[in-house]
Design a protein around this motif. Structure first.
Motif, PDB file in Angstrom:
ATOM      1  N   ALA A  69      34.991  52.058  23.607  1.00  0.00           N
ATOM      2  CA  ALA A  69      34.386  52.490  22.337  1.00  0.00           C
ATOM      3  C   ALA A  69      32.869  52.632  22.434  1.00  0.00           C
ATOM      4  N   ILE A  70      32.232  51.806  23.245  1.00  0.00           N
ATOM      5  CA  ILE A  70      30.762  51.902  23.344  1.00  0.00           C
ATOM      6  C   ILE A  70      30.345  52.711  24.577  1.00  0.00           C
ATOM      7  N   HIS A  71      31.334  53.297  25.262  1.00  0.00           N
ATOM      8  CA  HIS A  71      31.064  54.094  26.476  1.00  0.00           C
ATOM      9  C   HIS A  71      30.286  53.284  27.500  1.00  0.00           C
ATOM     10  N   ALA A  72      30.800  52.092  27.784  1.00  0.00           N
ATOM     11  CA  ALA A  72      30.143  51.224  28.765  1.00  0.00           C
ATOM     12  C   ALA A  72      30.263  51.830  30.161  1.00  0.00           C
ATOM     13  N   ASP A  73      29.319  51.463  31.007  1.00  0.00           N
ATOM     14  CA  ASP A  73      29.366  51.938  32.384  1.00  0.00           C
ATOM     15  C   ASP A  73      30.506  51.281  33.151  1.00  0.00           C
ATOM     16  N   VAL A  74      30.775  50.038  32.807  1.00  0.00           N
ATOM     17  CA  VAL A  74      31.847  49.328  33.500  1.00  0.00           C
ATOM     18  C   VAL A  74      32.304  48.152  32.634  1.00  0.00           C
ATOM     19  N   CYS A  75      33.577  47.806  32.799  1.00  0.00           N
ATOM     20  CA  CYS A  75      34.124  46.603  32.163  1.00  0.00           C
ATOM     21  C   CYS A  75      34.464  45.626  33.271  1.00  0.00           C
ATOM     22  N   GLU A  76      33.754  44.507  33.308  1.00  0.00           N
ATOM     23  CA  GLU A  76      33.994  43.524  34.362  1.00  0.00           C
ATOM     24  C   GLU A  76      34.928  42.430  33.866  1.00  0.00           C
ATOM     25  N   ILE A  77      36.040  42.249  34.559  1.00  0.00           N
ATOM     26  CA  ILE A  77      36.998  41.200  34.210  1.00  0.00           C
ATOM     27  C   ILE A  77      36.814  40.063  35.204  1.00  0.00           C
ATOM     28  N   TYR A  78      36.251  38.946  34.713  1.00  0.00           N
ATOM     29  CA  TYR A  78      36.031  37.797  35.599  1.00  0.00           C
ATOM     30  C   TYR A  78      37.272  36.913  35.582  1.00  0.00           C
ATOM     31  N   THR A  79      37.701  36.506  36.770  1.00  0.00           N
ATOM     32  CA  THR A  79      38.947  35.763  36.859  1.00  0.00           C
ATOM     33  C   THR A  79      38.853  34.745  37.987  1.00  0.00           C
ATOM     34  N   ASP A  80      39.894  33.926  38.139  1.00  0.00           N
ATOM     35  CA  ASP A  80      39.801  32.888  39.170  1.00  0.00           C
ATOM     36  C   ASP A  80      40.212  33.398  40.546  1.00  0.00           C
ATOM     37  N   VAL A  81      40.623  34.660  40.643  1.00  0.00           N
ATOM     38  CA  VAL A  81      40.801  35.259  41.963  1.00  0.00           C
ATOM     39  C   VAL A  81      39.712  36.325  42.108  1.00  0.00           C
ATOM     40  N   ASP A  82      39.470  36.772  43.335  1.00  0.00           N
ATOM     41  CA  ASP A  82      38.308  37.650  43.504  1.00  0.00           C
ATOM     42  C   ASP A  82      38.660  39.127  43.542  1.00  0.00           C
ATOM     43  N   GLY A  83      39.846  39.459  43.040  1.00  0.00           N
ATOM     44  CA  GLY A  83      40.200  40.873  42.970  1.00  0.00           C
ATOM     45  C   GLY A  83      41.710  41.042  42.973  1.00  0.00           C
ATOM     46  N   VAL A  84      42.126  42.302  43.115  1.00  0.00           N
ATOM     47  CA  VAL A  84      43.553  42.614  43.200  1.00  0.00           C
ATOM     48  C   VAL A  84      43.911  42.686  44.682  1.00  0.00           C
ATOM     49  N   TYR A  85      45.017  42.075  45.044  1.00  0.00           N
ATOM     50  CA  TYR A  85      45.415  42.038  46.447  1.00  0.00           C
ATOM     51  C   TYR A  85      46.629  42.925  46.692  1.00  0.00           C
ATOM     52  N   THR A  86      46.821  43.271  47.975  1.00  0.00           N
ATOM     53  CA  THR A  86      47.978  44.109  48.334  1.00  0.00           C
ATOM     54  C   THR A  86      49.288  43.393  48.019  1.00  0.00           C
ATOM     55  N   SER A  87      49.215  42.078  47.915  1.00  0.00           N
ATOM     56  CA  SER A  87      50.361  41.303  47.437  1.00  0.00           C
ATOM     57  C   SER A  87      49.830  39.940  47.018  1.00  0.00           C
ATOM     58  N   ASP A  88      50.677  39.128  46.425  1.00  0.00           N
ATOM     59  CA  ASP A  88      50.236  37.813  45.978  1.00  0.00           C
ATOM     60  C   ASP A  88      49.870  36.946  47.186  1.00  0.00           C
ATOM     61  N   PRO A  89      48.600  36.573  47.324  1.00  0.00           N
ATOM     62  CA  PRO A  89      48.173  35.816  48.511  1.00  0.00           C
ATOM     63  C   PRO A  89      48.884  34.472  48.659  1.00  0.00           C
ATOM     64  N   ARG A  90      49.436  33.949  47.568  1.00  0.00           N
ATOM     65  CA  ARG A  90      50.179  32.693  47.689  1.00  0.00           C
ATOM     66  C   ARG A  90      51.489  32.906  48.453  1.00  0.00           C
ATOM     67  N   VAL A  91      52.007  34.147  48.388  1.00  0.00           N
ATOM     68  CA  VAL A  91      53.254  34.466  49.081  1.00  0.00           C
ATOM     69  C   VAL A  91      52.953  35.093  50.440  1.00  0.00           C
ATOM     70  N   VAL A  92      51.968  35.980  50.455  1.00  0.00           N
ATOM     71  CA  VAL A  92      51.628  36.695  51.689  1.00  0.00           C
ATOM     72  C   VAL A  92      50.197  36.323  52.076  1.00  0.00           C
ATOM     73  N   PRO A  93      50.049  35.323  52.956  1.00  0.00           N
ATOM     74  CA  PRO A  93      48.706  34.806  53.245  1.00  0.00           C
ATOM     75  C   PRO A  93      47.755  35.882  53.796  1.00  0.00           C
ATOM     76  N   ASN A  94      48.255  36.871  54.495  1.00  0.00           N
ATOM     77  CA  ASN A  94      47.348  37.891  55.019  1.00  0.00           C
ATOM     78  C   ASN A  94      47.253  39.122  54.118  1.00  0.00           C
ATOM     79  N   ALA A  95      47.569  38.959  52.832  1.00  0.00           N
ATOM     80  CA  ALA A  95      47.374  40.055  51.877  1.00  0.00           C
ATOM     81  C   ALA A  95      45.894  40.410  51.846  1.00  0.00           C
TER      82      ALA A  95
END
Lengths: 407, 407
Positions: free
Chosen positions: A163-189
């Motif tokens: 609505a405010i035409h922001a340059d970016v929306c930052e979602i802060y979370t306890d992981v550091d991003g989206v992984y190719t798979s869940d790192p708890r299941v696939v350690p080398n994700a």
């Protein structure tokens, strides 16, 4: 000048100390001319504590009064966050969902944002404030307070950014991003640097928990770049956006997702006439039970009836059972079988279209590992297989290894 | 049909069990056609807990964000109370101050109710709901959330009763009515059955803690009978109203009040010219320090200067000291003396007008007990003496005995 929306979840604002840490981080990275909106969730376990309190009063922990109760959690957070900014010498003001102009549908507990009038936010930003907005909440046209349902604070953040035409929306979370798979299941994700809205939406729907589908959808609709990153590190996380770099576009698949919140239902012997199958799904929809994969099989030997198999969220099973109990009174069916020990594994990637080898590869890996596929469903950018829950981790690891370890 | 507003304070709604007890009591006394509005405060120590939380974040525990924070306390209460009524099978709906149509001034932390539009309340009552409204809060014309200051929930209740033309506003409290004096000080103090707004206002202003002056004032303005009664018993309490019975009108005095929240200030040697004394009071007013009793004495020997003695609330002393520090830089005064060990004792009664014996009786009792009177102030229905704090209880007992034990 940058116009940025930053969203911090409940664990990031769980204590006064953590709030101060956010304030320091935000102010450290802020150029004088930057305009910043902070969206926060309720502190730590506040929402759970309020639910527990409600359960001491009522058996009906849903509806209008539940939203009235739960939205206080975010209201506490915004007040304290605004105070924390002020204490650090930064002008700041807090807004509830209503004050932020977030109008929702009348559906309590799962309101949908219908409109966002950012007038007050923009004015407060122009006056030099950091604006702190309560996530997860809005107000109906009748002035009733609503919540946006699971992951609602992400949706608030992305909707405001749009609505405010922001340059970016930052979602802060306890992981550091989206992984190719869940790192708890696939350690080398691997951490994904860039991903399209479509791919992320598919990942989210298929079980990648980092972002809620609705927020990704909203980002896509308004073209808001979403940066999923860690509360605790300065590293770049994952950028969700429409256009990714050429390098990224060469990937055939972007991730392997899994979802254990699945139950399989088989309705045996429904009359094979118009209206009967429809009836099953209509009644489930009315009770807000989403149906996912569907397979209908007509029996060769008996043309009068058909069998339908479909999946629903396991958490909706009690609701669904009530629907089935009613249905059986009014409709002739042979039997209804329920298997709540199922799970889904999916591969997602915009590049897979026109590459039939992906499906073949996935089925092959499952077959090689002795895993039976019960239902297959596909979209343009994903392939999903329904398998037994007890082999889901094995399946995810094997599929991830097949697609990611050999390149 | 009766239209009733019932207000329950924080200790009455401190736990789910206590809320259920209120629900049972309200429903037991409710005729099917009765329309009932419940006004509640925050549960138990919630407000204190929120203040403690804020103090971990900021040194500025006032202003807009503080109201944003504190109003969540009442919002939790209304949601849970509405749930509790619903659980008992009674339709109910909760409203925040804003939803109840309570518009206030822009003064955060001590908003004044400017208007109350009871449309939503009336509609919800007509639909068969018990309406549960958050006390202590309102909303400004700009949509900012405000609190009404100390005792604000009483004010909310009385304002709503006025706006919907309720038959009575019942204030439930942990004492069973208004007494001729504080029963903790005067064990044989009597419960007052009826008292006029004017007398109650004077009692409240002069230290009787049961009702806040602003709520009584509001009751008087709208002609709402206020019934102060116990949460824990069915007994009749004290009725505050315009017209009392003939029997009641014969009383010369209705009560003996006392107030220890008093500090005496003496400004010595102010230039006796227009504007100087005014200046002292103007600057105090600007800092929201209310001045109470005032005595100005012109010195015979030195006609150029004057001394002024006045009282303020002891809780405003720090604020006042800051004002004095500034004043002394800009205005020649000899000295400013502060005595924070003072207290006020008052007798109140609409019948005392035209009975000079009351004042004489009061002064006589104090003199007989060796208690020095520093300042006397009177209104049409009260006489107040400023005395030393350490003899205040002795004074109250003696005066109460004089006026109440002999008839």
């Amino acid at each position: 000048m940058a116009l940025i929306v930053k969203k911090f979840g409940g664990s990031s604002v769980a204590t006064p100390d953590k709030m101060r840490a956010i304030v320091q981080r935000v102010l450290k990275g802020k150029k004088p001319e930057d305009k910043i909106v902070i969206v926060v969730s309720a502190m730590g376990d506040t929402t759970d504590d309020l639910v527990t309190l409600a359960k001491q009063i009522t058996s009906k922990t849903y509806g209008r009064e539940m939203d009235m109760l739960l939205t206080t959690g975010e209201q506490v957070s915004i007040a304290l966050m605004a105070m924390a900014f002020q204490e650090a010498g930064q002008k700041a003001i807090s807004f509830t969902g209503a004050q932020a102009g977030i109008k929702t549908s009348d559906s309590f507990n799962k309101g949908r944002i219908l409109a966002l009038k950012p007038g007050r936010i923009m004015k407060a930003l122009d006056q030099g404030n950091i604006v702190v907005v309560a996530g997860f909440q809005g107000i109906t046209g009748h002035g009733d307070i609503t919540t946006l349902g699971r992951g609602g604070s992400d949706t608030t953040a992305v909707a405001i950014a749009g609505a405010i035409h922001a340059d970016v929306c930052e979602i802060y979370t306890d992981v550091d991003g989206v992984y190719t798979s869940d790192p708890r299941v696939v350690p080398n994700a691997r951490k994904i640097e860039q991903i399209t809205y479509g791919e992320m939406l598919e990942m989210a729907k298929l079980g990648a928990g980092v972002m809620q589908p609705r927020a990704v959808e909203m980002g896509s609709r308004f073209g808001v770049p979403i940066h999923v990153r860690s509360t605790f590190s300065e590293d770049e996380g994952t950028m969700i956006q429409e256009d990714c770099s050429m390098e990224v576009k060469q990937y055939l698949i972007r991730g392997v997702a899994s979802d254990k919140n699945v139950a399989k239902i088989t309705v045996l012997g429904i009359p094979n006439k118009p209206g009967f199958a429809y009836r099953v799904f209509a009644e489930l929809a009315e009770k807000h039970v989403d149906v996912d994969m569907i397979v209908q099989s007509v029996r060769i030997a008996n043309e009068g009836v058909t069998d339908i198999t479909f999946t629903i969220a396991r958490t909706d099973l009690e609701q669904a059972k009530a629907v089935f109990a009613n249905l059986r009174k009014e409709m002739p069916v042979e039997d209804i079988l329920i298997d709540d020990k199922m799970a889904k594994v999916s591969v997602v990637g915009a590049g897979m279209a026109g590459h039939p080898g992906i499906a073949a590869g996935m089925f092959g890996v499952l077959g090689d590992n002795g895993i039976n596929i019960e239902i297959i469903s596909t979209s343009e950018i994903s392939i999903t297989c329904l398998i037994a829950e007890d082999v889901i981790d094995k399946a995810v690891k094997a599929i991830h290894a097949h697609f990611f370890d050999e390149d």
